[in-house]
Design an enzyme around this catalytic site. Sequence first.
Site, mmCIF file in Angstrom:
data_model
loop_
_atom_site.group_PDB
_atom_site.id
_atom_site.type_symbol
_atom_site.label_atom_id
_atom_site.label_comp_id
_atom_site.label_asym_id
_atom_site.label_seq_id
_atom_site.Cartn_x
_atom_site.Cartn_y
_atom_site.Cartn_z
ATOM 1 C CB CYS A 170 -0.979 -0.042 1.178
ATOM 2 S SG CYS A 170 -2.315 1.155 0.997
ATOM 3 C CG HIS A 199 -3.585 -3.469 3.390
ATOM 4 N ND1 HIS A 199 -2.526 -2.873 4.026
ATOM 5 C CD2 HIS A 199 -4.290 -2.462 2.827
ATOM 6 C CE1 HIS A 199 -2.582 -1.554 3.866
ATOM 7 N NE2 HIS A 199 -3.652 -1.283 3.138
ATOM 8 C CD GLU A 204 -0.988 -5.479 5.954
ATOM 9 O OE1 GLU A 204 -0.811 -5.993 4.823
ATOM 10 O OE2 GLU A 204 -1.321 -4.271 6.100
#
Lengths: 972, 279
Positions: free
Chosen positions: B96, B243, B245
């Site tokens: 990002c 994302h 994660e």
Amino acid sequence: MLWEVDIYPAQGQPNRLAEDATAGATDLGFPSSIDVEAAQGYLIQGNLRPEQVERIAAELLADPVVERTVIARVGDARLAQPPEGRPLLIHVLPKPGVTDPVAESALRAIADFDIPADAVRTFKKYWIGGLSDDDVTALVPKVLANDAVEQVIAGPLEFEHLEVGSPYEFQRVTVPLGELDDEALLKLSRQGQLFLSLAEMQTIQAHFRDLGRDPTDVELETLAQTWSEHCSHKTLAGRIRYRDENGETSYQNMLKETIFEATQQIRRAAGPDDDWCVSVFEDNAGVIRFDDYYNVVFKVETHNHPSALEPYGGANTGIGGVIRDPMGTGMGAKPICNTDVFCFAPPDTPADEIPQGVLHPRRVMRGVVHGVRDYGNRMGIPTVNGAVFFDRRYLGNPLVYCGNVGLIPHDQSFKNPQPGDLAVALGGRTGRDGIHGATFSSAELTHQSDELSGGAVQIGNAITEKMLLDVLLVARDRGLYHAVTDCGAGGFSSAVGEMGEKIGAEVWLDRAPVKYEGLSYTEIWISEAQERMVVAVGEAQWDQLSALCASEGVEATVIGRFVPTGRLQLKYGDHEVADLSMDFLHDGRPPVVREATYAPPPVVEFPLPANDTEGYTDSLQEILGSLNVASKHSIIRQYDHEVQGGSVVKPLVGSNNDGPGDAAVLRPVLDSPRGIVIACGMNPCYGDFDTYHMAASAIDEAVRNCVAVGADPARIAILDNFCWGNTDRPETLGSLVRAARACHDLSIALGTPFISGKDSLNNEFRPEDADEPISIPSSLLISAIGQVNDVARCVTMDLKTPGNRLYLVGLTKNELGGSHFAQVESLAGGRVPTVDAPMAKQTFAALHRAIDAGLVRACHDLSEGGLAVAAAEMAFAGGCGLRISLDRAPASDGASHPAVLLFSESNTRLLCEVRPDDAHAFEMALAGVPHAVIGQVVDEPTLRIVPGDDAAPLIEADIETLKQTWRKPLAW
Amino acid sequence: MATPNVLILRAPGTNCDLETAFAFETAGAKTERVHVNRLLEEPNRFDRFQILCIPGGFSYGDDVAAGRILANQIIHHLSDAMARFKDAGKLILGICNGFQVLIRSGVLLDGNAEQGSPATLTWNDSGRYEDRWVRLGTDGTKCVFFKDVERMYLPVAHAEGKFVARDEATLNRLAAAGQLVLRYLPLDGGMAGAKRSAGWLGHSEAVPQATDILPFPDNPNGSQANVAGVCDATGRVLGLMPHPERHITRTQHPRWTRPETTQTGDGLKLFENAVAYFA
């Protein structure tokens, strides 16, 4: 020399700034012939060569792939070449002294090029065609600029320097109070924006008469700020004589004897071993037990008046401010999620109905949403729960509630400032922004408010606060300070004043870092510049704290010392400018004594529609498409609701990620299954009937939302936020006291303690030509925080599997008063929903047992729009149909009419989807609580509700149609 | 070496560092969160790490443009250390805001003096920040991070994620080199989009035309060629807007309460691949 860099989109790229201006203008009825070109710009001051400016523009300020630049010295004709057909030029710049974060970052980045720039300022540049000069004059304040924080320059820029303030020459100012009569005291209070009452001014006058001297300006300001409604809650914590149909009660401290008392009673009943409240109504946020290592803290604040004047900045600093509350609780909590609830006038209010001095609700709504978005997202805190209410009475006085939850280790949950500690300012610098915010927030808005109080509006810089947060948590864990608190309303004055209340403090105002020269000692002391906190630091800790802050570029400055004098002493250089006793400051305020009366309006029986044959599909569609019920997805998606990685139940759920979740669930500790549940309850419509039942309903709603996703009802805590009109009127204060009494009763009955709260009074707006102010509806927000042991046991509201059964839990009563059905059918009167508190407690406990045992596949609470709306939402969120028959729905006498069964908003009701195999166990769990199977989940994607088997349907609609009706109204 | 050390770079406004560290640790790595000021003081600090990750957030507030100020610091002060890291065969990941930094700093795609940066990440077509889940497909085997990954379901959360190449030739060149490694797919499961875009889902020869750009919200920002992530010529430097994660465990999936979801999150594999690369 002053250079200008204009940045336009490159050929073929959209010009968003121009598009926004055009959309904003046509929204407000300006001619569609409007034609706008726009640029973002930078003014760069410094002794720079042209090639240096070009390099900065190409490598830093503009993106050559998608942008083009025009670069010249200010005044150069190249900057004033109008694009074809757009002759009028308007520049919009932040006013000098208003925070301009982009300019600050750009200036620091230019330093990386080894190019010597002195100052940078940003601006927006609009070229306008297709409008008359008059239209442009009208357009500028309505769409392009906000006078509270921006300056407008028509035509080319002509100045040669960026203003950076001029030196301050010390002058001690005293205010001669001695001889003033009552009228003169009141005039001084008003004109000085102190907003103190006559009794308070007289008390101050007498105090200084005893001392044999006049107060200095900063002493008076300190008293006004500390005694303000915003900081001392003097009305609600004051003496109130309350009368209603049941008799009279006299309160010495109304809040303490109602809301706080309920919490104390719950804590006493739990006993010391099972008391899970840690610190309530004491610190900057309420603190409760979470797990063996952590507590959680929760605070909700309002920022209404600043948001009315400058929606973006007001909401921006509203969320920024409430984040600092958990950061300033105990030794500092880590913020883990935000909440936001807004109240606006309808966005389709015609432009010609907007009074002078009021911004259009559409602009307010956009600005507020963007303000919360930009601050919350930048802080890296997920915004997980909220609501939006619309009512015309919020026109001049929108409400912006912002909340923040934090996580804190048990052993860091209390602060302990020591005599001799240094008072250290951390974070942002002090400027002239936000002067008089605390006193202003306690005043009625008028059409002149934007002129009088523009200085009260602050613009935030989220990154300054994020940097502060990063070092604060490290400093906390290394034990580098004894206490921390935030600079909220009142700035240093409130922070140092509160922290030193029990000790005493001496402050050296000339040492506070300022954004620019020229601030007087009083301005430094009361400025509400954002992103500042104060820590109490021992001599032995200071070097390490200072080094830590420096290592991450956070400013830390010793501004004073907590000395055991019991006095607040302010100095500027060698000059003493204030010397107040802490006792007088904190306890000298004369008690506010108020009358409060309440007479509930008589119940007018609801004229139920005759049993018509047309059914209620249209009514359902209208309610789903009404603003309060309609999907808020366009707002929700602008918030990062997943940062920090703990997201479990998101605000939007279901087969297409777009159904309305009842409550958010998150896992704040990534390697633990324990979860936090966040929800809210509010229904200003009910307040027009009876504020007792409004408050009771809001509490029931907040708690049942938590229970619906799986929270344990024995571990839910709640917060109150009262936003009311002018409580000088006994009937207005009476309606508030009545709500507080409901809070007391429901809190105890449900075993749900209040842990924190806040009030915002005087939410009224007086239009120029009106005698009577417009008051907001009584607006009590209840925010709830629940807990789950294992998030894997949580449920969502979307239907899961055809063939499953649908149960209605809870009793339906004839309670259509204030309902959405009444609103869309334009029906007046009716009975407002009430709460059967003992049954509510039993219901929530039973349902929780069922959910915890894995017996519930989906669960949704019944609120606005009742059963019909809840069923429709479950169906379209899950992509399944529903067949419902009303004849078995548990209902009280007089509630058998289909309109009541479909749309009554009776409390403590939920719909549950249960597998046929689990039906028996579910019913066992719900024993003693009204419940019945009323329908079945089906494949066919329609919602079909019949009054009884074999009867013609009351509602029959395709779920996709219902969903689109619900999604569309606010999809902008 | 069995356990790689990951440097999670922190700057003012970085805000996904903790969950990114958690993802790497779940995948078996050791992590250290390091403030950019420490690297500016001592660029050699890079040397004891095997993986550099620039996580999501708003570095320096995204003032001027997303990731620009941090990128500027890298260009002016850390470019040698960065080049050394890359040349040593190590891995760099930008998520990002980290992707925005990598592309603006030239670490991901080399520019040249005359023509400037080959590509950028600019404002979403919607003109605003949005948080929503997207379906993703990988392209080719070039990128270390996507070994054995074909499809992923991850959230995006950004305002400036629209991938735009300097010109068509540049886009063609990147596609032909297999560097456009991650693309948005239709949310309906990928069938319709897969057929239409067969050319670039395999080893791509055909360059996607503008008409291939999927509609919102499949392609959440209007990226050219539906690009969600890009790797460098070696496949060891990756930048992506989604994302990973945020999808490590089952309960992060927006529909984990529904019957169709799996036990672990799609994003975990990306971190496991990074760790396995050093096994």
